[in-house]
Design a protein around this motif. Sequence first.
Motif, PDB file in Angstrom:
ATOM      1  N   THR A  62       0.820  -1.223   0.000  1.00 33.75           N
ATOM      2  CA  THR A  62       0.000   0.000   0.000  1.00 33.75           C
ATOM      3  C   THR A  62       0.850   1.268   0.000  1.00 33.75           C
ATOM      4  O   THR A  62       0.309   2.366   0.141  1.00 33.75           O
ATOM      5  CB  THR A  62      -0.936   0.028   1.219  1.00 33.75           C
ATOM      6  OG1 THR A  62      -0.159   0.025   2.429  1.00 33.75           O
ATOM      7  CG2 THR A  62      -1.888  -1.152   1.202  1.00 33.75           C
ATOM      8  N   GLN A  64       2.786   4.532  -1.038  1.00 28.02           N
ATOM      9  CA  GLN A  64       2.537   5.538  -2.065  1.00 28.02           C
ATOM     10  C   GLN A  64       3.785   6.407  -2.246  1.00 28.02           C
ATOM     11  O   GLN A  64       4.483   6.721  -1.278  1.00 28.02           O
ATOM     12  CB  GLN A  64       1.352   6.417  -1.670  1.00 28.02           C
ATOM     13  CG  GLN A  64       0.030   5.684  -1.531  1.00 28.02           C
ATOM     14  CD  GLN A  64      -0.465   5.143  -2.851  1.00 28.02           C
ATOM     15  OE1 GLN A  64      -0.501   5.861  -3.859  1.00 28.02           O
ATOM     16  NE2 GLN A  64      -0.862   3.876  -2.864  1.00 28.02           N
ATOM     17  N   LYS A  65       4.035   6.790  -3.475  1.00 26.18           N
ATOM     18  CA  LYS A  65       5.204   7.634  -3.759  1.00 26.18           C
ATOM     19  C   LYS A  65       5.075   8.986  -3.082  1.00 26.18           C
ATOM     20  O   LYS A  65       6.016   9.482  -2.472  1.00 26.18           O
ATOM     21  CB  LYS A  65       5.363   7.820  -5.264  1.00 26.18           C
ATOM     22  CG  LYS A  65       6.494   8.773  -5.663  1.00 26.18           C
ATOM     23  CD  LYS A  65       6.558   8.924  -7.160  1.00 26.18           C
ATOM     24  CE  LYS A  65       7.597   9.964  -7.557  1.00 26.18           C
ATOM     25  NZ  LYS A  65       7.250  11.315  -7.076  1.00 26.18           N
ATOM     26  N   GLY A  66       3.893   9.602  -3.181  1.00 25.58           N
ATOM     27  CA  GLY A  66       3.689  10.905  -2.559  1.00 25.58           C
ATOM     28  C   GLY A  66       4.647  11.952  -3.116  1.00 25.58           C
ATOM     29  O   GLY A  66       4.873  12.030  -4.322  1.00 25.58           O
ATOM     30  N   PHE A  73      11.488   6.544  -3.239  1.00 19.40           N
ATOM     31  CA  PHE A  73      10.346   5.637  -3.134  1.00 19.40           C
ATOM     32  C   PHE A  73      10.769   4.187  -3.318  1.00 19.40           C
ATOM     33  O   PHE A  73      10.367   3.299  -2.552  1.00 19.40           O
ATOM     34  CB  PHE A  73       9.300   6.030  -4.171  1.00 19.40           C
ATOM     35  CG  PHE A  73       8.097   5.129  -4.231  1.00 19.40           C
ATOM     36  CD1 PHE A  73       7.385   4.810  -3.088  1.00 19.40           C
ATOM     37  CD2 PHE A  73       7.673   4.588  -5.439  1.00 19.40           C
ATOM     38  CE1 PHE A  73       6.273   3.980  -3.140  1.00 19.40           C
ATOM     39  CE2 PHE A  73       6.570   3.764  -5.504  1.00 19.40           C
ATOM     40  CZ  PHE A  73       5.874   3.456  -4.355  1.00 19.40           C
ATOM     41  N   THR A 102       1.870   0.283  -8.253  1.00 22.92           N
ATOM     42  CA  THR A 102       0.624   0.588  -7.553  1.00 22.92           C
ATOM     43  C   THR A 102       0.714   1.909  -6.792  1.00 22.92           C
ATOM     44  O   THR A 102      -0.276   2.631  -6.673  1.00 22.92           O
ATOM     45  CB  THR A 102       0.274  -0.542  -6.575  1.00 22.92           C
ATOM     46  OG1 THR A 102       0.195  -1.781  -7.295  1.00 22.92           O
ATOM     47  CG2 THR A 102      -1.052  -0.291  -5.878  1.00 22.92           C
ATOM     48  N   GLY A 103       1.903   2.234  -6.307  1.00 23.34           N
ATOM     49  CA  GLY A 103       2.066   3.444  -5.512  1.00 23.34           C
ATOM     50  C   GLY A 103       2.412   4.691  -6.297  1.00 23.34           C
ATOM     51  O   GLY A 103       2.576   5.765  -5.703  1.00 23.34           O
ATOM     52  N   PRO A 105       1.807   7.950  -8.767  1.00 23.80           N
ATOM     53  CA  PRO A 105       0.677   8.859  -9.020  1.00 23.80           C
ATOM     54  C   PRO A 105       0.237   8.818 -10.473  1.00 23.80           C
ATOM     55  O   PRO A 105       0.812   8.090 -11.306  1.00 23.80           O
ATOM     56  CB  PRO A 105       1.238  10.235  -8.644  1.00 23.80           C
ATOM     57  CG  PRO A 105       2.713  10.108  -8.861  1.00 23.80           C
ATOM     58  CD  PRO A 105       3.059   8.696  -8.511  1.00 23.80           C
ATOM     59  N   GLN A 106      -0.753   9.640 -10.806  1.00 23.64           N
ATOM     60  CA  GLN A 106      -1.364   9.624 -12.136  1.00 23.64           C
ATOM     61  C   GLN A 106      -0.384  10.020 -13.234  1.00 23.64           C
ATOM     62  O   GLN A 106      -0.528   9.593 -14.378  1.00 23.64           O
ATOM     63  CB  GLN A 106      -2.565  10.580 -12.144  1.00 23.64           C
ATOM     64  CG  GLN A 106      -3.385  10.566 -13.424  1.00 23.64           C
ATOM     65  CD  GLN A 106      -4.578  11.483 -13.336  1.00 23.64           C
ATOM     66  OE1 GLN A 106      -4.781  12.150 -12.321  1.00 23.64           O
ATOM     67  NE2 GLN A 106      -5.369  11.528 -14.387  1.00 23.64           N
TER      68      GLN A 106
END
Length: 218
Positions: A62, A64-66, A73, A102-103, A105-106
Motif C-alpha cells: 500500500t 505511495q510515492k507521494g 520511493f 501501484t504506488g 501517481p497519475q
Amino acid sequence: MLIKAVKKDLALLSLLMATLSDDAMEHIIGCKTPQEAWTCLQDRFALVSVARINQLKTEFYTAQKGADSVDKFLMRLKSIRDQLVSAGEKVSDNDLIIAALTGLPQEFDMIRTVILARETSISVKDFGAQLLSAELANESRISSLTNSMSAMYVHGESSNSRSNGGHGRYQGDSSNMGSGSYQGSSNQRPYSSQNKGSYNSNRYASGNNFTRPYFGNQ
C-alpha cells in the motif's frame, strides 16, 4: 540423580532469566523449568513476528510515492522487502515492481501501462531506470508549462500598460460632476458657485427693468 537434575534445571532457568529484559520476564513468570520458560518465550515472540510480518506486507503493498522522488520511493520499498526476507518471507522482484507501480501517481500512467503490458519480465534495475526517465520527462513538461504561463502573464501585463498609456486621466467620480471637480488640460476657467453669484449681481445692477432671479430662501 533427581536432585542433580532439579539443581541443573534451576541453574539453567536462572541463567535464562538473567539474559531476559523486564518485558520478557513477564512472560515466564510461574515457569518451573527452563524448557517451560523457553516454550512460553517461543509462543510469545512467534505471535509478535506474525503481526510484524503482516504489518510489513501491508506497508509494502500500500506504499505511495507521494512527494518522494522515484529513487527514494524505490529505496523505501526495497527496505521493507529486505525486512520481510529476513523474517523468512519470499518477495520476488516482480512483487517489488507491482508494489511500486501501484504506488505511483497519475503522472506515471503511461509507464505503468507499458510495464504491465510487457510479455517478458523486467529487472528491478531496468525498471528503476525507466521510472527515473519518466520522472525527468514529467518534471520537464511541468517546467515548460510553468514558463509558458509566466510568459503569457507578463505579455498581458505589458499590453495593458501600453493600452492605458495613451488615455487621459479623469480625476473624480460621478458624484462630483457639475461641481467644478473636472481636472483636465483645458485652459477654461472653472465655473463655481462663487462666480455664479457674481454674475447674477452684475446682471441685477445693469438695469432697473431686470427682475432679480429667485434663488429660494436666502
